[in-house]
Structures are given as C-alpha cells and as structure tokens.
Design a protein around this motif. Structure first.
Motif, short mmCIF file in Angstrom:
data_model
loop_
_atom_site.label_atom_id
_atom_site.label_comp_id
_atom_site.label_asym_id
_atom_site.label_seq_id
_atom_site.Cartn_x
_atom_site.Cartn_y
_atom_site.Cartn_z
N ARG A 1 -40.20 -79.48 -23.01
CA ARG A 1 -39.87 -79.82 -20.41
C ARG A 1 -39.83 -78.91 -19.73
O ARG A 1 -40.10 -79.01 -18.77
N ALA A 2 -39.82 -77.34 -20.41
CA ALA A 2 -39.73 -76.26 -19.53
C ALA A 2 -40.92 -76.48 -18.85
O ALA A 2 -41.67 -75.80 -17.83
N PHE A 3 -41.84 -76.58 -20.00
CA PHE A 3 -43.67 -76.18 -19.79
C PHE A 3 -44.16 -77.74 -18.81
O PHE A 3 -44.64 -77.34 -17.68
N LEU A 4 -43.27 -78.64 -19.06
CA LEU A 4 -43.95 -79.61 -19.08
C LEU A 4 -43.50 -80.29 -16.62
O LEU A 4 -43.80 -80.62 -15.97
N TYR A 5 -42.25 -79.62 -16.76
CA TYR A 5 -41.61 -80.14 -15.86
C TYR A 5 -40.38 -79.26 -15.03
O TYR A 5 -39.63 -79.30 -14.58
N GLY A 6 -40.79 -77.94 -15.42
CA GLY A 6 -39.48 -76.68 -15.61
C GLY A 6 -38.01 -76.91 -15.56
O GLY A 6 -37.31 -77.09 -14.96
N ASP A 7 -38.26 -77.99 -16.91
CA ASP A 7 -36.87 -78.05 -17.25
C ASP A 7 -36.17 -77.12 -17.79
O ASP A 7 -36.01 -77.57 -19.19
N GLY A 8 -35.92 -76.24 -17.58
CA GLY A 8 -34.80 -74.80 -18.03
C GLY A 8 -34.69 -74.22 -16.73
O GLY A 8 -34.66 -74.33 -16.00
N VAL A 9 -33.61 -73.61 -17.19
CA VAL A 9 -32.65 -72.45 -16.79
C VAL A 9 -32.67 -71.19 -17.85
O VAL A 9 -33.23 -71.14 -18.92
N PHE A 10 -32.55 -69.87 -16.96
CA PHE A 10 -33.10 -68.25 -18.34
C PHE A 10 -32.27 -67.31 -17.34
O PHE A 10 -31.29 -67.63 -15.89
N GLU A 11 -31.48 -66.78 -18.16
CA GLU A 11 -30.96 -65.22 -17.40
C GLU A 11 -31.79 -64.16 -17.71
O GLU A 11 -32.51 -64.22 -19.43
N THR A 12 -31.96 -63.23 -17.71
CA THR A 12 -32.48 -61.89 -17.30
C THR A 12 -31.42 -60.57 -17.87
O THR A 12 -30.87 -60.44 -16.65
N LEU A 13 -31.22 -60.18 -18.92
CA LEU A 13 -30.32 -58.74 -19.29
C LEU A 13 -31.28 -57.17 -19.30
O LEU A 13 -32.31 -57.58 -19.84
N LYS A 14 -30.33 -56.64 -19.43
CA LYS A 14 -30.48 -55.39 -19.24
C LYS A 14 -29.54 -54.75 -20.46
O LYS A 14 -28.28 -54.79 -20.44
N ILE A 15 -30.25 -54.07 -21.14
CA ILE A 15 -29.32 -53.67 -22.81
C ILE A 15 -29.17 -52.37 -22.55
O ILE A 15 -30.74 -51.86 -22.64
N ILE A 16 -27.91 -51.34 -22.77
CA ILE A 16 -28.37 -50.34 -23.38
C ILE A 16 -27.61 -49.23 -24.33
O ILE A 16 -26.26 -49.74 -24.28
N ASN A 17 -27.75 -49.19 -24.98
CA ASN A 17 -27.57 -48.59 -26.36
C ASN A 17 -26.53 -49.53 -26.94
O ASN A 17 -26.04 -49.39 -26.73
N SER A 18 -26.93 -50.86 -26.93
CA SER A 18 -26.60 -52.03 -28.23
C SER A 18 -25.70 -53.17 -27.01
O SER A 18 -25.03 -53.07 -27.69
N LYS A 19 -25.16 -52.40 -25.66
CA LYS A 19 -24.40 -52.96 -25.10
C LYS A 19 -25.29 -54.13 -24.00
O LYS A 19 -25.47 -53.00 -23.17
N ILE A 20 -25.07 -55.18 -23.69
CA ILE A 20 -25.77 -56.08 -23.06
C ILE A 20 -25.05 -55.58 -21.49
O ILE A 20 -23.45 -56.24 -21.00
N LEU A 21 -25.00 -55.39 -20.89
CA LEU A 21 -24.53 -54.96 -18.92
C LEU A 21 -24.08 -55.95 -18.24
O LEU A 21 -25.28 -57.47 -18.15
N PHE A 22 -23.00 -56.77 -18.16
CA PHE A 22 -22.45 -57.49 -17.39
C PHE A 22 -22.69 -58.80 -17.90
O PHE A 22 -23.19 -59.69 -16.94
N LEU A 23 -22.25 -58.47 -19.35
CA LEU A 23 -22.61 -60.11 -20.06
C LEU A 23 -22.13 -61.06 -19.42
O LEU A 23 -22.31 -62.04 -19.79
N GLU A 24 -20.37 -60.96 -19.05
CA GLU A 24 -19.21 -61.77 -19.12
C GLU A 24 -20.21 -62.76 -17.44
O GLU A 24 -20.03 -64.12 -17.60
N ASP A 25 -20.52 -62.46 -16.46
CA ASP A 25 -21.64 -62.52 -15.79
C ASP A 25 -22.06 -63.52 -15.72
O ASP A 25 -22.73 -64.61 -15.63
N HIS A 26 -23.23 -63.18 -16.46
CA HIS A 26 -24.51 -63.44 -16.96
C HIS A 26 -23.93 -64.97 -17.41
O HIS A 26 -24.51 -66.11 -17.56
N TYR A 27 -23.17 -64.61 -18.70
CA TYR A 27 -22.53 -66.10 -19.05
C TYR A 27 -22.48 -66.91 -18.81
O TYR A 27 -22.83 -68.21 -18.96
N PHE A 28 -21.49 -66.71 -17.62
CA PHE A 28 -20.68 -68.07 -16.68
C PHE A 28 -21.70 -68.21 -15.45
O PHE A 28 -21.31 -69.36 -15.61
N ARG A 29 -22.63 -67.24 -14.95
CA ARG A 29 -23.70 -68.29 -14.83
C ARG A 29 -24.72 -68.81 -15.64
O ARG A 29 -24.79 -69.85 -14.79
#
Length: 279
Positions: free
Chosen positions: A20-48
């Motif tokens: 459905r993401a291909f057929l109708y754009g029925d999807g959401v996403f997050e792009t994240l940056k990882i430094i030294n095995s740590k996801i930056l601003f993880l909580e903000d990304h998760y709640f968004r």
C-alpha cells in the motif's frame, strides 16, 4: 501473473504488487542519524512516528515500544557494520489489501541503513543557492506536518532545483507564505531575531527544528519566534539556513540576488555539536 517491465512474472515475485505504500503512499517514515551505536534524538523521533501513525489511523502494535524499535534499528546498523556513523530510515506501512479503503489497519515496517562520512555535524562553508518553488503548494493541514511516503512536491521540486542549477528550493503554502525547504526546516535571521514558520503553516514538525529552537533560546539577546514568513521577508533577512537531522545546519548563501551571512548558523552548529559531545 503481472507484467513487470515487459516481462510476464508471477504476482508473488514482486513485493510492490500489493504494497500500500507503493500503491497509495499509505505509509509514514522517520530518518535517523546514528553515532557510535546511539540514535540521536530517539525519543523525539519515536513520538513523532507514533503521532503520525495515529493521524493516518494505523494500528500501533503492542510491541512497538521505543526500546523495541531502537533494538531493531541498531541490530541492522551493526549487521551492516556502519554503527560509527549511519543514516537509518524506518518506514511503516499499512498491510496489503483493499483499494482506497484498506482491509486492515495493521502495519508492517522496513528499516534501511547506510554509512555517513561524519560523526558530529560538519561545518558547511560551500556556496548554497536557493529559490522559490511555485509549481505546487503545501497545504496548511495536519497531514503536511508528518513524514508520509507521499512526497511528490519534494520530488518535483528537487527536479526543478537540479534543472535550474540550484542547491535547494523553498516551498510555499496555499496562502503563498514560506513553509520550509525541500529537505529541511527553514530559519531566518533578521537583526537580533530568529524566525521559523509555525507548524500550523504546513511545515514538517522537524526533530532538528526542535533542537535548534531550544539551543537558540539560550543565546543572550536573541529573540526566537515562530512567525509567518512571506517571500518578501527573505530579501530582508541577514541570514537564512536549513535544518534536518542528517545534515544538521546548512547555511543558505544566496537567494536570488541577495547574499547572506552565516554567523548565527555556525554558532548554533557549534553549540549543537557541543551538546552531542556532552551526552
């Protein structure tokens, strides 16, 4: 059977047929940056991400905790041996079935990860020219503030920028006010005032936008506000810069015939990297 690029193949051989993401754009996403095995601003990304799923009425699985998604992202990053500095994208899409009306609101997810050159955010000193993109406009609505897989304005705008030798374009909303850039939120410096459009104007509720607003509010004698910006205001600005989680802060050096300073952008970048080094 289906026809895929001129070849008759079994329908089950092509993952896109029912996605459905291909057929109708029925999807959401997050792009994240990882430094030294740590996801930056993880909580903000998760709640968004959770907020976006609720907006589009996806069913959030019981196991979709912040800890679970962090584990899944880092597992892939480590498998790809890019844990020192990586870009990861998690796409959540409604499961197969139905036409515009889905048969289910249950979801699946896909995570991709690739390496990045820098750990901390680099200082951008390159020339960076932008202009307005006016072929299509962003709607002032809640859907515009989330990261959905329908990014046709950003795609056509990127093609326009490429064809016209621009580094980026600034998007306008349906009342012809400034919203954001193709790949990030927009900030404008006017004398001792830092201005960014409010989310109600249709801009993305950016994770890096939130960090920059918080850092800027700690700078003495700098007024930080969320206000409507018109295209005419851009010509009066002392500085313009863009923000996103992958790039950090990208100063704009030229808009049409106007050239800009980069002082506050570089100061904020320094403070951003210092805050990350402390954590």
């Amino acid at each position: 059977m289906i026809n895929f690029n001129g070849n008759i193949v079994a329908q089950n051989d092509n993952i896109m047929v029912q996605n459905r993401a291909f057929l109708y754009g029925d999807g959401v996403f997050e792009t994240l940056k990882i430094i030294n095995s740590k996801i930056l601003f993880l909580e903000d990304h998760y709640f968004r991400l959770m907020a976006a799923m609720r907006v589009v009425r996806m069913e959030i699985p019981m196991n979709f905790t912040m800890e679970y998604l962090e584990e899944q992202i880092l597992k892939l990053v480590q498998q790809n041996t890019v844990s020192d500095s990586a870009r990861a994208r998690i796409t959540v899409f409604r499961n197969d079935g139905g036409l515009y009306l889905p048969l289910t609101n249950e979801v699946s997810f896909l995570i991709q990860a690739s390496s990045l050159e820098n750990t901390l955010y680099p200082v951008h000193t390159n020339a960076y020219e932008v202009d307005l993109y006016k072929d299509f406009y962003v709607s002032k609505q809640l859907l515009s503030s989330i990261k959905s897989t329908n990014k046709m304005i950003n795609i056509t705008g990127s093609i326009f920028a490429h064809e016209n030798g621009l580094d980026n374009c600034i998007l306008l909303n349906d009342t012809k006010n400034v919203v954001e850039a193709l790949q990030g939120n927009l900030f404008m410096v006017l004398e001792k005032k830092l201005i960014t459009p409010p989310v109600s104007e249709g801009c993305l509720n950016g994770v890096m936008r939130k960090q920059i607003l918080a850092l800027a509010k700690k700078i003495k004698d700098l007024e930080v506000v969320e206000e409507v910006i018109s295209p005419f205001d851009l010509q009066k600005a002392d500085e313009l810069f863009l923000t996103n989680v992958i790039t950090g802060i990208q100063p704009i050096t030229q808009y049409r015939k106007k050239e800009f300073k980069t002082d506050l952008a570089h100061l904020l970048l320094q403070k951003l990297n210092e805050s990350l080094s402390e954590n």
